[in-house]
Write an enzyme that holds these catalytic residues in place. Structure first.
Site, PDB file in Angstrom:
ATOM      1  N   ARG A 130       0.932  -1.228   0.014  1.00  0.00           N
ATOM      2  CA  ARG A 130       0.246  -0.051  -0.028  1.00  0.00           C
ATOM      3  C   ARG A 130       0.894   1.375  -0.104  1.00  0.00           C
ATOM      4  O   ARG A 130       0.415   2.207  -0.501  1.00  0.00           O
ATOM      5  CB  ARG A 130      -0.856  -0.043   1.310  1.00  0.00           C
TER       6      ARG A 130
ATOM      7  N   LYS B 259       4.508   2.423  -1.111  1.00  0.00           N
ATOM      8  CA  LYS B 259       5.916   2.384  -1.939  1.00  0.00           C
ATOM      9  C   LYS B 259       6.581   3.462  -2.326  1.00  0.00           C
ATOM     10  O   LYS B 259       7.701   3.812  -1.974  1.00  0.00           O
ATOM     11  CB  LYS B 259       5.399   1.480  -3.167  1.00  0.00           C
TER      12      LYS B 259
ATOM     13  N   LYS C 162       0.648  18.504 -12.252  1.00  0.00           N
ATOM     14  CA  LYS C 162       0.725  20.000 -11.614  1.00  0.00           C
ATOM     15  C   LYS C 162       1.950  20.576 -12.181  1.00  0.00           C
ATOM     16  O   LYS C 162       2.032  21.650 -12.388  1.00  0.00           O
ATOM     17  CB  LYS C 162       0.620  19.861 -10.176  1.00  0.00           C
TER      18      LYS C 162
ATOM     19  N   HIS D 190     -39.111   3.625 -29.086  1.00  0.00           N
ATOM     20  CA  HIS D 190     -39.743   4.431 -27.778  1.00  0.00           C
ATOM     21  C   HIS D 190     -39.710   3.584 -26.765  1.00  0.00           C
ATOM     22  O   HIS D 190     -40.597   3.500 -26.127  1.00  0.00           O
ATOM     23  CB  HIS D 190     -41.150   4.855 -28.456  1.00  0.00           C
TER      24      HIS D 190
ATOM     25  N   PHE E 270     -50.856  -9.589 -12.324  1.00  0.00           N
ATOM     26  CA  PHE E 270     -52.167 -10.586 -12.000  1.00  0.00           C
ATOM     27  C   PHE E 270     -53.210 -10.012 -13.129  1.00  0.00           C
ATOM     28  O   PHE E 270     -53.433  -9.255 -13.490  1.00  0.00           O
ATOM     29  CB  PHE E 270     -52.495 -10.887 -10.676  1.00  0.00           C
TER      30      PHE E 270
END
Length: 506
Positions: free
Chosen positions: A66, A68, A139, A268, A455
């Site tokens: 996680r 490095k 940046k 449609h 139904f």
């Protein structure tokens, strides 16, 4: 045009295809390379010297990888301003090398989500170091070139071949813009993943906005918030409209119910042609025969590659859009003969599991209807039990019924829609509409099946269906007069199954 020479580079990528020529070019130009893990091993296997990032930072990769690259000697080397005397002095004081090139890509978050991986595995694919390196290098584009995707490798190599591993300010700025696009898309995908379980409307405004020519009608303005480029590669045709997108959504929602080769034609928001077949051409020909009149100007989609035979069959039809996971080159040559026809290559992108609808002075939210009953879910309620062929036909009809505007009745045989009655205020009217459409296009309803989205309050629908030739019916059940419909079926040799699931679509 001033060329800035690259002296040092940090390279840490997930995808290695196309990377080797860039590494070899950088080595030839005398660029010092820093790297991590798998990329470091890849570079070493090329016989190119590389310095481990751990050697630069003094820290190993920790916490299961996680952490490095999150270190001042890495980010300082990227962010310090080469024309700022104070920054230069700090870099000298703390022995921070100038990293002029950063090549990094991101963990495959979207691919992991699409694979159906566990939540734990998905969370581990949220990139932290990589996204930070991209933003930092972008940046400081005045001094640093950021390569943020494998899709950029060919362009980078061409640029290095022309400039001797050097870059211009305009090139660095262009790559910075691409980097922020990568970053934005990636963060959006993560946000959508979290939003899929518990969503709110605020995330829509964070999605890419696509201006549309107009809304549902020319006097209405329209926008789409979402990542169309992730969902489709547009291969040909004009821009998508508001109504196109509404029909595309309906088309794909229905198509995704099928695992076998299938073809769907939508007009449609309702299906006017649906069929399965052994080939795309067979499925298309069957789907078109359902209602070739309504298919004019429709949206078409299949879940298999479109080949030349299918393309030649489709080409005479005027249609707005054709969607497929892929097209052969011969098929594209045929289909591109219509300049305005939109051809979309569909990519695998997971859809949200919630949906919203604005109305009155607020918004409705609900879970998507992700339930789809199959043969195993059918509960026979009549003396006659449907045959295996009839069960398959009922399951096919029910898939279409689920994605059709209520009140709806669908008439089908195995693998082919015969006709449907859609959006009617009476279920009897929906059935009568379906029967008339089937007759209009020459379908024999003898031996067909019927699916209803809700139904039957009275036995009138099964009475009319029996007279038309329907032999098996599926419905959710739940009416206080269910027994009346069952009794009629028993008296006339019809089969009926109930599912207990209603599929209203308003």
């Amino acid at each position: 045009m001033s060329i800035k020479k690259i002296h040092s580079a940090l390279i840490s990528v997930y995808y290695k295809d196309g990377l080797a020529p860039i590494i070899q070019k950088l080595h030839k130009e005398g660029v010092t390379l820093y790297s991590t893990g798998g990329t470091q091993s890849f570079i070493e296997e090329l016989g190119v010297p590389v310095i481990a990032v751990e050697e630069l930072t003094g820290y190993p990769s920790i916490f299961g990888g996680r952490v490095k690259t999150l270190h001042p000697k890495v980010f300082g080397g990227i962010l310090y301003r080469r024309d700022n005397a104070s920054d230069v002095e700090v870099a000298r004081q703390y022995e921070i090398p100038a990293l002029d090139l950063v090549m990094v890509d991101l963990y495959p978050f979207e691919e992991t989500v699409a694979s159906g991986a566990s939540d734990e595995d998905i969370i581990e694919k949220i990139d932290i170091g990589g996204i930070s390196l991209i933003r930092g290098a972008a940046k400081n584009f005045a001094d640093v070139l950021i390569v943020s995707s494998r899709d950029q490798y060919a362009e980078v190599l061409s640029m290095f071949e022309a400039n001797g591993a050097g870059t211009t300010l305009e090139q660095r700025r262009s790559f910075a813009q691409k980097a922020f696009a990568v970053s934005s898309h990636y963060d959006g995908a993560i946000q959508r993943y979290f939003a899929s379980e518990s969503a709110d409307l605020t995330h829509f405004k964070a999605l890419p906005a696509h201006g549309l020519r107009y809304g549902e009608n020319p006097h209405q303005q329209g926008k789409f918030y979402g990542d169309l480029e992730a969902l489709f590669d547009k291969l040909h045709g004009k821009e998508l409209s508001y109504n196109n997108l509404v029909d595309v959504d309906a088309c794909l929602s229905l198509l995704d119910e099928f695992e076998e080769t299938a073809f769907v034609i939508i007009k449609h928001m309702n299906a006017c042609g649906v069929a399965t077949g052994s080939t795309v051409k067979e499925a298309y020909d069957k789907a078109l025969s359902c209602d070739p009149v309504s298919a004019f100007g429709g949206v078409l989609a299949t879940n298999r590659e479109v080949d030349k035979a299918a393309a030649e069959s489709i080409n005479p039809l005027f249609c707005e859009i054709l969607i497929a996971p892929s097209f052969t080159e011969e098929a594209l040559e045929v289909l591109k003969s219509k300049k305005n026809r939109i051809l979309l290559k569909r990519n695998q992108v997971e859809f949200p599991k919630v949906m919203f609808k604005t109305l009155l002075n607020g918004v409705l939210e609900q879970d998507k209807d992700l339930v789809m009953e199959g043969v195993a879910d059918f509960k026979p309620v009549t003396q006659v039990i449907p045959s295996e062929e009839q069960k398959r036909a009922l399951a096919f009809a029910l898939k279409i019924c689920k994605h059709t505007k209520s009140n709806t009745i669908v008439l089908a045989k195995e693998g082919q829609l015969l006709a449907s009655g859609v959006g009617q205020t009476s279920r009897v009217d929906a059935l009568k509409q379906a029967i008339e459409k089937a007759k209009e296009f020459g379908f024999d309803l003898q031996g067909s099946v019927m699916a209803s989205d809700a139904f039957f309050p009275f036995p009138d629908c099964v009475e009319i269906a029996s007279q038309a030739g329907v032999v098996a019916v599926t419905q959710p059940g739940g009416s206080i007069k269910d027994q009346d419909s069952i009794d009629f079926c028993n008296a006339h040799g019809m089969a009926m199954v109930m599912t207990g699931i209603r599929h209203f679509k308003h």
